[in-house]
Design a protein around this motif. Structure first.
Motif, mmCIF file in Angstrom:
data_model
loop_
_atom_site.group_PDB
_atom_site.id
_atom_site.type_symbol
_atom_site.label_atom_id
_atom_site.label_comp_id
_atom_site.label_asym_id
_atom_site.label_seq_id
_atom_site.Cartn_x
_atom_site.Cartn_y
_atom_site.Cartn_z
ATOM 1 N N ARG A 1 0.825 -1.215 0.000
ATOM 2 C CA ARG A 1 0.000 0.000 0.000
ATOM 3 C C ARG A 1 0.853 1.256 0.000
ATOM 4 N NH1 ARG A 1 -3.845 -0.772 4.958
ATOM 5 N NH2 ARG A 1 -1.899 -1.578 5.814
ATOM 6 N N ALA A 2 1.983 1.219 0.709
ATOM 7 C CA ALA A 2 2.933 2.342 0.742
ATOM 8 C C ALA A 2 2.235 3.645 1.115
ATOM 9 C CB ALA A 2 3.660 2.471 -0.593
ATOM 10 N N LEU A 3 1.622 3.660 2.300
ATOM 11 C CA LEU A 3 0.931 4.850 2.777
ATOM 12 C C LEU A 3 1.809 5.557 3.804
ATOM 13 C CD1 LEU A 3 -2.653 3.375 3.267
ATOM 14 C CD2 LEU A 3 -1.794 4.681 1.323
ATOM 15 N N PRO A 4 2.310 6.752 3.521
ATOM 16 C CA PRO A 4 3.124 7.481 4.497
ATOM 17 C C PRO A 4 2.347 7.778 5.770
ATOM 18 C CG PRO A 4 3.380 8.432 2.305
ATOM 19 C CD PRO A 4 2.243 7.454 2.227
ATOM 20 N N ARG A 5 3.023 7.666 6.907
ATOM 21 C CA ARG A 5 2.423 7.905 8.221
ATOM 22 C C ARG A 5 3.230 8.957 8.971
ATOM 23 N NH1 ARG A 5 -2.267 4.424 8.110
ATOM 24 N NH2 ARG A 5 -1.665 2.600 6.909
ATOM 25 N N MET A 6 2.718 9.371 10.133
ATOM 26 C CA MET A 6 3.452 10.278 11.011
ATOM 27 C C MET A 6 4.399 9.450 11.865
ATOM 28 S SD MET A 6 0.779 13.157 12.361
ATOM 29 C CE MET A 6 -0.336 14.033 11.270
ATOM 30 N N SER A 7 5.551 9.099 11.320
ATOM 31 C CA SER A 7 6.498 8.248 12.024
ATOM 32 C C SER A 7 7.889 8.438 11.439
ATOM 33 C CB SER A 7 6.074 6.777 11.915
ATOM 34 O OG SER A 7 7.068 5.927 12.454
ATOM 35 N N TRP A 8 8.916 8.211 12.288
ATOM 36 C CA TRP A 8 10.305 8.250 11.851
ATOM 37 C C TRP A 8 10.812 6.877 11.442
ATOM 38 C CZ3 TRP A 8 13.153 11.562 16.134
ATOM 39 C CH2 TRP A 8 12.594 12.845 16.154
ATOM 40 N N ASN A 9 9.947 5.905 11.415
ATOM 41 C CA ASN A 9 10.372 4.549 11.111
ATOM 42 C C ASN A 9 11.015 4.475 9.736
ATOM 43 O OD1 ASN A 9 10.074 1.637 10.201
ATOM 44 N ND2 ASN A 9 9.309 1.498 12.297
ATOM 45 N N PRO A 10 12.168 3.748 9.577
ATOM 46 C CA PRO A 10 12.804 3.626 8.250
ATOM 47 C C PRO A 10 11.871 3.046 7.192
ATOM 48 C CG PRO A 10 14.305 2.892 9.966
ATOM 49 C CD PRO A 10 12.986 3.117 10.625
ATOM 50 N N ALA B 1 -9.254 7.560 -3.799
ATOM 51 C CA ALA B 1 -7.842 7.231 -3.627
ATOM 52 C C ALA B 1 -7.087 8.383 -2.974
ATOM 53 C CB ALA B 1 -7.223 6.893 -4.979
ATOM 54 N N ALA B 2 -7.387 9.626 -3.367
ATOM 55 C CA ALA B 2 -6.735 10.786 -2.765
ATOM 56 C C ALA B 2 -7.104 10.911 -1.291
ATOM 57 C CB ALA B 2 -7.116 12.051 -3.522
ATOM 58 N N LYS B 3 -8.376 10.676 -0.986
ATOM 59 C CA LYS B 3 -8.806 10.726 0.418
ATOM 60 C C LYS B 3 -8.094 9.670 1.253
ATOM 61 C CE LYS B 3 -11.985 8.477 2.063
ATOM 62 N NZ LYS B 3 -12.209 7.319 2.966
ATOM 63 N N GLN B 4 -7.907 8.480 0.708
ATOM 64 C CA GLN B 4 -7.215 7.415 1.423
ATOM 65 C C GLN B 4 -5.761 7.796 1.713
ATOM 66 O OE1 GLN B 4 -6.358 3.865 -0.817
ATOM 67 N NE2 GLN B 4 -6.540 2.544 0.975
ATOM 68 N N LEU B 5 -5.104 8.435 0.756
ATOM 69 C CA LEU B 5 -3.707 8.813 0.935
ATOM 70 C C LEU B 5 -3.541 9.870 2.025
ATOM 71 C CD1 LEU B 5 -2.493 8.978 -2.787
ATOM 72 C CD2 LEU B 5 -1.852 7.285 -1.080
ATOM 73 N N VAL B 6 -4.328 10.930 1.960
ATOM 74 C CA VAL B 6 -4.146 12.013 2.926
ATOM 75 C C VAL B 6 -4.605 11.601 4.323
ATOM 76 C CG1 VAL B 6 -4.301 13.798 1.163
ATOM 77 C CG2 VAL B 6 -6.377 13.043 2.308
ATOM 78 N N ARG B 7 -5.627 10.768 4.410
ATOM 79 C CA ARG B 7 -6.099 10.342 5.733
ATOM 80 C C ARG B 7 -5.149 9.340 6.368
ATOM 81 N NH1 ARG B 7 -8.100 10.692 9.311
ATOM 82 N NH2 ARG B 7 -10.017 9.512 9.581
ATOM 83 N N ALA B 8 -4.392 8.596 5.568
ATOM 84 C CA ALA B 8 -3.410 7.678 6.139
ATOM 85 C C ALA B 8 -2.327 8.440 6.893
ATOM 86 C CB ALA B 8 -2.774 6.828 5.038
#
Length: 311
Positions: free
Chosen positions: A11-20, A53-60
């Motif tokens: 899925r490759a959804l960016p999150r609020m995290s510093w994880n590599p 799809a855009a909503k899914q990306l920004v909400r992730a």
């Protein structure tokens, strides 16, 4: 948390995290193979599918742990103006001014309109997440006092955070300008000896907070001597995520931050951090999706259940 597999590569959804792993997903969305999925200039998807799809990306990224119904009711602005550029129309007043031989006034008005057109529209679409940025857990993450927003949320729930000098355990609280948030240094993972560190994103419900008092920690230098300074171990690949928004004033010696004001936007710039172009197609399509489901009038019974909003 509902979604345990946060950093799924498929899925490759960016999150609020510093994880590599999150950095890798962010790279795939920005420069890698997933870039083409957000290019809607040539696509077979319908407009509904593009907005979804855009909503899914920004909400992730912006409050994925907030229930969608809760987000639309309490965190979505009540007024969502149209962010699409409007076509220029013929102005009769300008023609009348020109007919009256007021050449200087006409030239001045034309110059003003040209300057506005060159600046473009402010990326107000990104401001639909300004209420999420006010949350106390998001403010702690933006202040670089936690590896992820999920760890920041655990800090609040476990009683490791003070709001204006008093213990505060409600992670849903939205801050008001002037509020000060202080985090217990013992709860900040990268201020602990490296042997006690754990991955803050491995298991959303696990308590990863070390209990050792860092004020008494002893650090060995290269020559074998010791010092009483607090150890600092920045996680690997954290550099791309280390930035502080302009609406926050952070004091790292005291592990505290002051929420100065609400995020704003101006032409060409948005203060809401986002992995996508603040004035790009993804944010605009997500804005259009939520414009269809904007919140209705709230009854007194609904207002009584609203998360704490300090205005």
């Amino acid at each position: 948390m509902r979604d345990v597999n946060l950093f799924n590569f498929k899925r490759a959804l960016p999150r609020m995290s510093w994880n590599p792993k999150n950095l890798y997903n962010l790279w795939r969305r920005s420069l890698g193979a997933k870039v083409s999925t957000t290019d809607y200039t040539r696509t077979t998807k319908t407009l509904f599918q593009q907005r979804w799809a855009a909503k899914q990306l920004v909400r992730a990224y912006h409050g994925d742990y907030i229930n969608e119904k809760t987000f639309k009711r309490w965190y979505l602005p009540a007024n969502l103006p149209d962010v699409r550029p409007t076509a220029s129309v013929r102005d009769d007043s300008l023609l009348l001014t020109k007919w009256a031989n007021k050449t200087s006034a006409v030239e001045k008005e034309i110059k003003r309109r040209e300057e506005e057109a060159s600046k473009g529209l402010a990326p107000v679409g990104s401001l639909m997440f300004s209420e999420v940025e006010r949350r106390i857990d998001v403010v702690i993450f933006r202040s670089c006092l936690a590896h992820s927003v999920y760890e920041a949320r655990r800090m609040v729930v476990h009683g490791n955070v003070l709001l204006n000098g008093q213990k505060h355990q409600n992670a849903n609280t939205r801050l008001a300008p002037g509020d000060m948030v202080t985090v217990d240094p013992k709860a900040i993972n990268f201020l602990q000896p490296r042997a006690m560190e754990t991955d803050p994103d491995e298991g959303a419900d696990a308590d990863t907070h070390p209990s050792k008092d860092v004020s008494s920690a002893i650090v060995k230098s290269a020559d074998g001597s010791t010092s009483g300074h607090t150890p600092f171990h920045l996680p690997n690949y954290a550099a791309p995520f280390i930035f502080i928004p302009t609406y926050l004033e952070v004091s790292f010696p005291t592990c505290s931050t002051v929420y100065l004001r609400h995020p704003t936007a101006r032409p060409g710039y948005s203060e809401v951090p986002t992995p996508y172009d603040a004035d790009g197609e993804v944010v605009r399509l997500a804005w259009e999706w939520y414009a269809k489901v904007r919140p209705r009038m709230r009854s007194k019974r609904q207002l009584a259940r609203m998360p704490e909003n300090r205005q």
